[in-house]
Design an enzyme around this catalytic site. Structure first.
Site, PDB file in Angstrom:
ATOM      1  CG  ASP A  33      10.743  35.563  -0.035  1.00  0.00           C
ATOM      2  OD1 ASP A  33      11.777  35.197   0.405  1.00  0.00           O
ATOM      3  OD2 ASP A  33      10.148  36.593   0.228  1.00  0.00           O
ATOM      4  CE1 TYR A  65      11.546  40.620  -7.064  1.00  0.00           C
ATOM      5  CE2 TYR A  65      12.581  42.701  -7.531  1.00  0.00           C
ATOM      6  CZ  TYR A  65      12.673  41.353  -7.213  1.00  0.00           C
ATOM      7  OH  TYR A  65      13.722  41.064  -6.622  1.00  0.00           O
TER       8      TYR A  65
END
Length: 256
Positions: A43, A94
């Site tokens: 994103d 992540y």
């Protein structure tokens, strides 16, 4: 023959990885031509250390980096077989970084245990409107660590859905603040409610690695340049700055 390129980038420099004229992928097409696949569509605001793109062209990394936009580097290349799908990774890692504002880290760790495993994560996914979006997936591990005035939340799994990590990060921080209880989180897993959980800010998220059974040829010069860049932008104490510093540290690990 397809080739995978490892790329690192500062997410604040682009409007996401793809889907917008100011995203990173259109810049990559100017260099590589057709993009055959990518590891993750991050994103806007989300940075990456080890994302990948797949193309049909083998190019010298030095040349590629001479054409890359500011804030992005190609630091590895690997030849892969025909039919290779970069979305089918063995593992994705992540990191989410947030300021510590008094959250109870022990409660966050308890909540993290609850969110690991195989579940219907509909409450933690932003559905894009597809009729058959898979909502059941497996999260292998979530580790919550307090480092000074910052909370580091590490996630590991084969695949994460749209906004899933940012929503889980928000939920863990909310549990640490007492806004949500562990029982509330359990209820969100047992009785999914799409849209019930907000997303934490994108700037705190870094894609650390996408793991494949592939050996990459590494350009250590590009690694060092990315490392220096991330550290130079992390001088100010903020979640985003800390995320960039963590990205730099992760890049440094590839050199060891």
């Amino acid at each position: 023959m397809p080739y995978l390129y490892r790329i690192a980038y500062d997410g604040t420099m682009f409007y996401g990885f793809t889907g917008h004229p100011n995203s990173l992928e259109p810049r990559l097409r100017l260099i590589f031509g057709e993009i055959l696949g990518r590891g993750s569509r991050t994103d806007p605001g989300v940075s990456a250390v080890g994302n990948v793109v797949m193309t049909g062209r083998k190019m010298a990394l030095g040349y590629v980096n001479s054409k890359m936009p500011k804030g992005a580097w190609a630091w590895g290349i690997a030849e892969v077989p025909e039919g290779f799908n970069p979305r089918r990774a063995k593992l994705r890692r992540y990191l989410y970084v947030a300021p510590h504002w008094g959250e109870d880290v022990d409660v966050m760790r308890e909540a993290a245990k609850l969110l690991t495993g195989t579940h219907d994560y509909s409450s933690f996914i932003q559905l894009r409107g597809e009729k058959h979006t898979p909502t059941v997936t497996t999260v292998y591990d979530i580790d919550v660590t307090l480092r000074g005035d910052l909370i580091f939340i590490y996630f590991a799994g084969r695949g994460f859905r749209n906004k899933m990590i940012r929503k889980m990060a928000w939920a863990l921080l909310a549990a640490g603040r007492g806004v949500l209880s562990v029982d509330d989180l359990a209820d969100l897993l047992k009785k999914p409610r799409p849209g019930a959980v907000p997303s934490a800010p994108a700037e705190g998220l870094v894609l650390l690695d996408i793991v494949y059974d592939v050996k990459f040829e590494v350009d250590f010069s590009a690694l060092r340049k990315a490392y220096v860049y991330f550290l130079s932008k992390s001088r100010h104490l903020s979640a985003h700055a800390a995320a960039l510093r963590a990205a730099g540290e992760a890049l440094a690990m590839w050199e060891s």
